[in-house]
Design an enzyme around this catalytic site. Structure first.
Site, PDB file in Angstrom:
ATOM      1  N   CYS A 197      19.028  77.694  -5.853  1.00 23.94           N
ATOM      2  CA  CYS A 197      18.964  77.658  -4.490  1.00 23.94           C
ATOM      3  C   CYS A 197      19.394  76.064  -4.024  1.00 23.94           C
ATOM      4  O   CYS A 197      18.662  75.171  -3.960  1.00 23.94           O
ATOM      5  CB  CYS A 197      17.404  77.859  -3.953  1.00 23.94           C
ATOM      6  SG  CYS A 197      16.965  78.026  -2.242  1.00 23.94           S
ATOM      7  N   CYS A 232      23.745  83.222   6.319  1.00 26.88           N
ATOM      8  CA  CYS A 232      22.782  81.932   6.037  1.00 26.88           C
ATOM      9  C   CYS A 232      23.324  80.910   7.042  1.00 26.88           C
ATOM     10  O   CYS A 232      24.439  80.858   7.396  1.00 26.88           O
ATOM     11  CB  CYS A 232      23.104  81.297   4.750  1.00 26.88           C
ATOM     12  SG  CYS A 232      22.082  79.978   4.275  1.00 26.88           S
TER      13      CYS A 232
END
Length: 425
Positions: A160, A354
């Site tokens: 991440c 995103c």
């Protein structure tokens, strides 16, 4: 009556419960959610908490109240162990919950212990949990009294990377507001093979966009980085060559550091043969279903996904918000089919959509599908991304508080992109 249990009450777990509820057979099925504590926190806002742009209570929801209102049974004591051969979960207080169908939506365990000195109990800060972010803010306020170097990034095995970039740029923005940026050298340390890889081999021109942002903000970087240890005020970093050998060793000084750790499966499922891979992530098929235990499904960060490409330093694959939402929707449809004696048929799209906030701007990207080759491979930056992220936070927290079961993530982000394109035109 079928007992449906959702293990985990974060992003994927709460959405899972909400989407399953309207698909139950009337007066025949029951949903139970097992979480750790009674509060839901919006993790994407943690970077803002860590510098004081949000308070903890601003981004939390009382799950006890919401679940009770929706008629969902909720246990807040957490799970100690899953026993798939017995269709049973042992809770931390020693009691047990049985299930006919289980959805594992736990998120990850944070592997700070894999690197000496890493993490909020060591020498670096974290924004992976809201309590970590609160501690990071306290450390940041102390740091600003005597500024020095900052190191931000993601260690080997991390999957991440977006929040690390977000936090580096948000720190830069806040330090400029306080008139301290000229006293704070910044270094970004990442296991990625290049800036903007993101665990996805880049999306659109994320390499160019993020490198340009780093240069504009005078942030140096070290890629292909393996962090070997952290001591007070010093991070030991091995820069790895293409073939896997050490290219260069760095001792990077810092007065403040935030490093994202590697993830692994939570202890409640880790090491169960047939259920998890060696890192403890749940093995699933295209229907989000575990092959060894077909009454177990999994969604979210705890799902096993192979890396996009081999890299000199191990990097994982991120599971972004829309990707998680699509997993949840497919799983809800498939469990509803099983309850009605039909074969599961739904498959998640696994697209990545995103918004990455930089405090005074940001980068948006779309990867459809997330794993290359892609039909859509797009990225762009601008102040509109920051504004969209703020709007998204408000929108999503309202959804959680209301218990809204309608999938919305992709629609919301693409509407923001559409608004941008209209304005640009």
């Amino acid at each position: 009556m079928a007992e449906l249990v959702v293990l985990g009450a974060g992003l994927s777990g709460t959405l899972m419960a909400y989407e399953l509820l309207p698909k139950l057979r009337k007066d025949q099925d029951r949903i139970t959610v097992i979480g750790q504590g009674s509060r839901y926190h919006f993790v994407p806002s943690n970077p803002w908490v860590a510098i004081g742009w949000r308070e903890k209570q601003d981004i939390e929801v009382d799950l006890d109240e919401v679940m009770r209102r929706k008629g969902i049974r909720y246990f807040a004591q957490g799970a100690r162990r899953v026993f798939p051969n017995e269709n049973r979960i042992e809770l931390e207080d020693g009691s047990s919950v049985s299930y006919d169908y289980l959805v594992v939506a736990t998120g990850p365990d944070l592997a700070f212990d894999e690197i000496p000195g890493l993490g909020p109990d060591g020498q670096t800060q974290s924004i992976c949990h809201v309590d970590h972010a609160v501690k990071a803010r306290q450390a940041f306020e102390q740091f600003t009294k005597s500024p020095g170097p900052i190191v931000v990034g993601a260690v080997q095995g991390a999957s991440c990377f977006g929040p690390a970039y977000e936090f580096a740029f948000i720190l830069d923005t806040e330090l400029r507001k306080r008139g301290l940026r000229d006293r704070v050298p910044m270094t970004f340390v990442t296991s990625e093979p290049y800036i903007g890889h993101l665990g996805l081999d880049g999306v659109g021109d994320t390499k160019g966009l993020l490198e340009s942002e780093m240069r504009d903000r005078h942030i140096k970087w070290i890629t292909n980085a393996r962090v070997t240890g952290v001591e007070p005020g010093k991070m030991s970093v091995e820069e790895v060559a293409e073939g896997g050998g050490a290219a260069r060793n760095h001792e990077v000084p810092f007065g403040y550091s935030m490093m994202l750790p590697a993830f692994r499966g939570v202890a409640a499922v880790r090491g169960i043969e047939g259920l998890t891979n060696p890192r403890g992530f749940i093995i699933i098929d295209k229907k989000q279903r575990n092959p060894a235990f077909p009454n177990i499904f999994a969604v979210g960060v705890g799902v096993a996904i192979a890396p996009v490409t081999a890299t000199p330093v191990p990097t994982g694959v991120p599971k972004t918000g829309f990707m998680i939402e699509s997993m949840v929707t497919a799983t809800a449809i498939n469990i509803a089919d099983l309850l009605r004696n039909a074969e599961p048929k739904a498959e998640a799209t696994w697209n990545a959509v995103c918004l990455a906030d930089f405090g005074d701007g940001g980068v948006a990207f779309i990867a459809q599908p997330e794993i290359p080759p892609r039909n859509v491979n797009w990225s762009a930056k601008g102040r509109w991304v920051h504004l969209a992220k703020v709007a998204f936070e408000k929108f999503f927290l309202r959804k959680i508080r209301l218990g809204d079961s309608e999938p919305f993530y992709e629609r919301f982000v693409l509407e923001q992109l559409g608004i941008r394109k209209i304005k640009a035109g």
